[in-house]
Each structure stands twice: as structure tokens, then as C-alpha cells.
Design a protein around this motif. Structure first.
Motif, PDB file in Angstrom:
ATOM      1  N   LEU A  86     -21.731 -14.139  11.128  1.00  0.00           N
ATOM      2  CA  LEU A  86     -21.558 -15.417  10.019  1.00  0.00           C
ATOM      3  C   LEU A  86     -22.500 -16.651  10.028  1.00  0.00           C
ATOM      4  N   SER A  87     -23.217 -16.734  11.433  1.00  0.00           N
ATOM      5  CA  SER A  87     -24.384 -16.902  11.753  1.00  0.00           C
ATOM      6  C   SER A  87     -25.464 -16.794  10.853  1.00  0.00           C
ATOM      7  N   LEU A  88     -26.192 -15.901  11.640  1.00  0.00           N
ATOM      8  CA  LEU A  88     -26.924 -14.474  10.936  1.00  0.00           C
ATOM      9  C   LEU A  88     -27.210 -14.673   9.774  1.00  0.00           C
ATOM     10  N   ASP A 130     -24.158 -16.607  -1.296  1.00  0.00           N
ATOM     11  CA  ASP A 130     -23.979 -15.003  -1.792  1.00  0.00           C
ATOM     12  C   ASP A 130     -24.012 -14.217   0.162  1.00  0.00           C
ATOM     13  N   ILE A 131     -23.446 -14.875   0.199  1.00  0.00           N
ATOM     14  CA  ILE A 131     -22.701 -14.648   2.133  1.00  0.00           C
ATOM     15  C   ILE A 131     -22.272 -12.569   1.501  1.00  0.00           C
ATOM     16  N   GLN A 132     -22.392 -12.345   2.050  1.00  0.00           N
ATOM     17  CA  GLN A 132     -22.460 -10.163   1.325  1.00  0.00           C
ATOM     18  C   GLN A 132     -22.221  -9.618   3.357  1.00  0.00           C
ATOM     19  N   VAL A 133     -20.621  -9.808   3.531  1.00  0.00           N
ATOM     20  CA  VAL A 133     -20.135  -9.407   4.643  1.00  0.00           C
ATOM     21  C   VAL A 133     -19.323  -8.446   4.306  1.00  0.00           C
ATOM     22  N   GLU A 134     -18.708  -7.024   5.503  1.00  0.00           N
ATOM     23  CA  GLU A 134     -17.639  -6.864   5.312  1.00  0.00           C
ATOM     24  C   GLU A 134     -16.784  -6.804   6.124  1.00  0.00           C
ATOM     25  N   PHE A 135     -15.380  -6.605   6.745  1.00  0.00           N
ATOM     26  CA  PHE A 135     -14.719  -6.024   7.999  1.00  0.00           C
ATOM     27  C   PHE A 135     -13.795  -5.455   8.219  1.00  0.00           C
ATOM     28  N   LEU A 136     -14.483  -4.602   9.477  1.00  0.00           N
ATOM     29  CA  LEU A 136     -12.864  -2.831   9.702  1.00  0.00           C
ATOM     30  C   LEU A 136     -13.040  -3.028  10.903  1.00  0.00           C
ATOM     31  N   ASN A 170     -31.900 -14.325   4.693  1.00  0.00           N
ATOM     32  CA  ASN A 170     -31.529 -14.213   2.686  1.00  0.00           C
ATOM     33  C   ASN A 170     -31.201 -12.728   2.935  1.00  0.00           C
ATOM     34  N   GLY A 171     -30.352 -12.490   2.494  1.00  0.00           N
ATOM     35  CA  GLY A 171     -30.399 -11.151   1.735  1.00  0.00           C
ATOM     36  C   GLY A 171     -29.937 -10.100   2.806  1.00  0.00           C
ATOM     37  N   CYS A 172     -29.719 -10.674   3.809  1.00  0.00           N
ATOM     38  CA  CYS A 172     -28.812  -9.398   4.664  1.00  0.00           C
ATOM     39  C   CYS A 172     -27.586  -8.873   3.988  1.00  0.00           C
ATOM     40  N   THR A 173     -27.628  -8.248   4.562  1.00  0.00           N
ATOM     41  CA  THR A 173     -25.322  -7.458   4.308  1.00  0.00           C
ATOM     42  C   THR A 173     -25.409  -7.191   6.314  1.00  0.00           C
ATOM     43  N   GLY A 174     -24.280  -7.481   6.052  1.00  0.00           N
ATOM     44  CA  GLY A 174     -22.931  -7.728   7.174  1.00  0.00           C
ATOM     45  C   GLY A 174     -21.889  -6.364   7.378  1.00  0.00           C
ATOM     46  N   LEU A 175     -21.660  -5.688   8.355  1.00  0.00           N
ATOM     47  CA  LEU A 175     -20.147  -5.306   8.874  1.00  0.00           C
ATOM     48  C   LEU A 175     -19.297  -5.570   9.827  1.00  0.00           C
ATOM     49  N   HIS A 217     -35.755 -10.180   9.912  1.00  0.00           N
ATOM     50  CA  HIS A 217     -36.293  -9.713   7.984  1.00  0.00           C
ATOM     51  C   HIS A 217     -35.107 -10.021   6.880  1.00  0.00           C
ATOM     52  N   ASP A 218     -35.887 -10.907   5.893  1.00  0.00           N
ATOM     53  CA  ASP A 218     -34.791 -10.487   4.695  1.00  0.00           C
ATOM     54  C   ASP A 218     -34.567  -9.233   4.576  1.00  0.00           C
ATOM     55  N   GLY A 219     -33.066  -9.278   3.944  1.00  0.00           N
ATOM     56  CA  GLY A 219     -32.433  -7.896   3.740  1.00  0.00           C
ATOM     57  C   GLY A 219     -32.198  -7.088   4.153  1.00  0.00           C
ATOM     58  N   MET A 220     -31.930  -6.853   6.204  1.00  0.00           N
ATOM     59  CA  MET A 220     -31.639  -6.503   6.684  1.00  0.00           C
ATOM     60  C   MET A 220     -29.915  -5.921   7.034  1.00  0.00           C
ATOM     61  N   ARG A 221     -29.312  -4.736   7.362  1.00  0.00           N
ATOM     62  CA  ARG A 221     -27.907  -4.697   7.606  1.00  0.00           C
ATOM     63  C   ARG A 221     -27.709  -4.613   9.228  1.00  0.00           C
ATOM     64  N   ILE A 222     -26.779  -5.653   9.332  1.00  0.00           N
ATOM     65  CA  ILE A 222     -26.297  -5.463  10.464  1.00  0.00           C
ATOM     66  C   ILE A 222     -24.774  -5.922  10.501  1.00  0.00           C
ATOM     67  N   LEU A 223     -24.834  -4.689  12.307  1.00  0.00           N
ATOM     68  CA  LEU A 223     -23.273  -4.585  12.079  1.00  0.00           C
ATOM     69  C   LEU A 223     -23.277  -5.729  13.564  1.00  0.00           C
TER      70      LEU A 223
END
Length: 295
Positions: free
Chosen positions: A133-135, A170-176, A140-145, A116-122
Motif C-alpha cells: 500500500l505504501s508503494l 485511485d489505489i488499485q490493489v487485490e489481495f489473495l 502513479n498508475g501502479c497495480t498491486g497484488l 516506474h509508473d504503471g508497474m504491476r507489483i506482487l
């Protein structure tokens, strides 16, 4: 056709490439020879059918001979050209990451059903970053790690982020860099969805795989330890600390691992467990939810 022959036309180059790859017992020699020629000459499949007399320049011929030689040694085509299509997007790949496969698209498609929009994904064991990156691209509005133990893999994921960000800014992603959850604190991170394509091949099986896999793809991304289930146990056990109540955990799994992974997830308190099959009717994705709230 000898490598010293000059003045090849397009069809002659193709036929030479096919013969060399067939002699080396490369699977789908015709397809590989054509795709490499198209990549170098910036042509398409119609060129061979309609414009077989097209001249191949000296520079194109030299590059084609080099690429065919690499493919003769069973280096995967994707590593030779450096790209692979996945989920309708183009991802950079090298020998530090697994080559994205069509089977893994089933994991992404299943995740999108619950996203769903706005979810945080690991994305645990992110590799090239193609799943995460595909997800993010298709939501829309999701963030990823994205987490991976390999610094080299994360470099590739970062390059892919730059490419995908040119398509969607507007891709919002971090890598660790982390050995699974080792560098994450449950006090700082919470996700509504965790996805993972972890190493799941039994250690004793890896040396029996086709040379393209065993010789070139990173063993660290393949080896699931003795029974192939090591990372499922570790991730399912630790994921509970990072999932919000009702959050989803999705794994890509091996063709014969469905029941074993179901038992692992159930033992860790996950519910609503589903095993999704691929187009060949083989186990491919495990899905479950965490019904309990985090402490």
C-alpha cells in the motif's frame, strides 16, 4: 500511586505509568507511559511539559490503567492502540500481523528507486499490506497484488486498503489467500516487481526473542524454518515464473543473511544482485533482476 487513587492530574498519571512499567521491566518505560497517556487523552508531548496539572478524567484514568496493565504484560504498544506509522502513513495492526518496523521502510525505499509508473507489483507475505500500500500510495498508475497464507492477516490488509484509499482514491490493489504462489497461475499473472518480507528467523531462535515478539507477534510470520532461509529459496525459485523479463525481486533480510540470500538468488539465475544495508550498517535488503524472458 495506587490504582484506587482518584483525581489524578496528568503528571501523576504519567509517573504512575512509568513506575508500573519499570517494575515490569518494560523497555523505554517513560516513552511508553507518555505515548499511551497521549493516545488516551488526545494530547501531545507538550502537555506533560507545560500542562502537567491538567485533570485526568475518570474515564481517561480507567482506560490508562487498562492499557498500562496490558503493556506490563509486554503486549506491544502498537497492538494496544491498534495502529503503527509506516512510511508517513498510519496502518491498522493487531496480533494477526507483524508490526511494521522502520527497518522495513528501507525495503520500500529501495523498491521505489526501481519503481516506474504503471508497474504491476506482487507483495508476497503481505501481512498488514503496509509495504504494498505504501508503494501504491507513492506511485502513479501502479497495480498491486498482496498474497498471504493467513486469512486474518488479509482482513487487516483489507481494512488498511480502505484507510489508504481515503487518502488516495485511485489505489488499485487485490489481495489473495495463498500459500506462497500456490493459488497463482503464471498464465494469468505477470509482474514487473516482486517484493517480500518473508519469515526469516530461525525456528530455534524465536523462543529467545523479547517477550513482545515471541508472545504476541504471529509465529507464522516469524518462523523461517531451521536456517531462516526456507522462504527465500521457495520464493526465488518460483518468482521466475511470474516476473517479466528485467523484472525486480526485492527481499527484506536478516542482519546476517546477505551472502546466503545472494547465493540463493544467483543460483536461481537472478543478476545484478545487491545487498543494501540499513542505517546501522547491517544487511537489510536484497535486490536482483531477472534478465531472462519467461517461457
Amino acid at each position: 500511586m495506587d490504582r484506587t487513587v482518584e483525581g489524578w492530574n496528568y503528571r501523576q498519571a504519567y509517573e504512575w505509568g512509568v513506575a508500573r512499567l519499570q517494575e515490569a521491566e518494560v523497555a523505554e518505560a517513560e516513552l511508553n507511559a507518555r505515548l499511551l497517556l497521549e493516545y488516551i487523552c488526545k494530547t501531545n508531548r507538550n502537555t506533560l511539559l507545560v500542562h502537567g496539572e491538567r485533570e485526568v478524567t475518570a474515564a481517561e484514568q480507567e482506560c490508562y490503567v487498562k492499557y498500562i496493565s496490558e503493556r506490563e504484560a509486554h503486549k506491544p504498544l502498537q497492538y494496544i492502540v491498534g495502529v503503527q506509522e509506516f512510511m508517513g502513513l498510519e496502518f491498522l495492526v493487531d496480533e494477526n500481523v507483524l508490526i511494521p518496523r522502520q527497518d522495513t521502510e528501507i525495503l520500500v525505499e529501495e523498491a521505489m528507486r526501481h519503481l516506474h509508473d504503471g508497474m504491476r507489483i506482487l507483495d508476497m507475505c503481505t501481512g498488514s499490506g503496509c509495504i504494498l500500500l505504501s508503494l501504491l500510495y507513492y506511485s502513479n498508475g501502479c497495480t498491486g497484488l498482496g498474497v498471504d497464507v493467513s486469512e486474518q492477516a488479509l482482513t487487516v490488509a483489507g481494512r488498511n486498503t480502505e484507510c489508504i484509499s481515503k487518502l488516495k482514491n485511485d489505489i488499485q490493489v487485490e489481495f489473495l489467500q495463498s500459500d506462497l504462489f500456490g493459488q497463482l497461475s503464471p498464465d494469468e499473472w505477470e509482474f514487473e516487481m516482486i517484493v517480500s518480507n518473508p519469515p526469516y528467523i530461525q525456528s530455534g531462535v524465536i523462543d529467545t526473542l523479547m517477550p513482545e515478539v515471541r508472545q504476541f507477534e504471529p509465529r507464522i510470520a516469524l518462523d523461517g524454518m531451521e536456517d531462516g532461509l526456507y522462504f527465500y529459496r521457495k520464493i526465488a525459485r518460483e518468482a521466475k515464473q511470474y516476473l517479466a523479463g528485467g523484472g525486480a525481486l526485492l527481499f527484506e533480510i536478516g542482519y546476517d543473511q546477505g551472502e546466503a540470500v545472494r547465493e540463493i538468488m544467483a543460483a536461481e539465475g537472478f543478476t545484478g544482485i545487491e545487498i543494501i544495508k540499513d542505517f546501522a550498517g547491517l544487511d537489510r535488503v536484497a535486490f536482483a533482476t531477472l534478465s531472462i524472458l519467461r517461457n
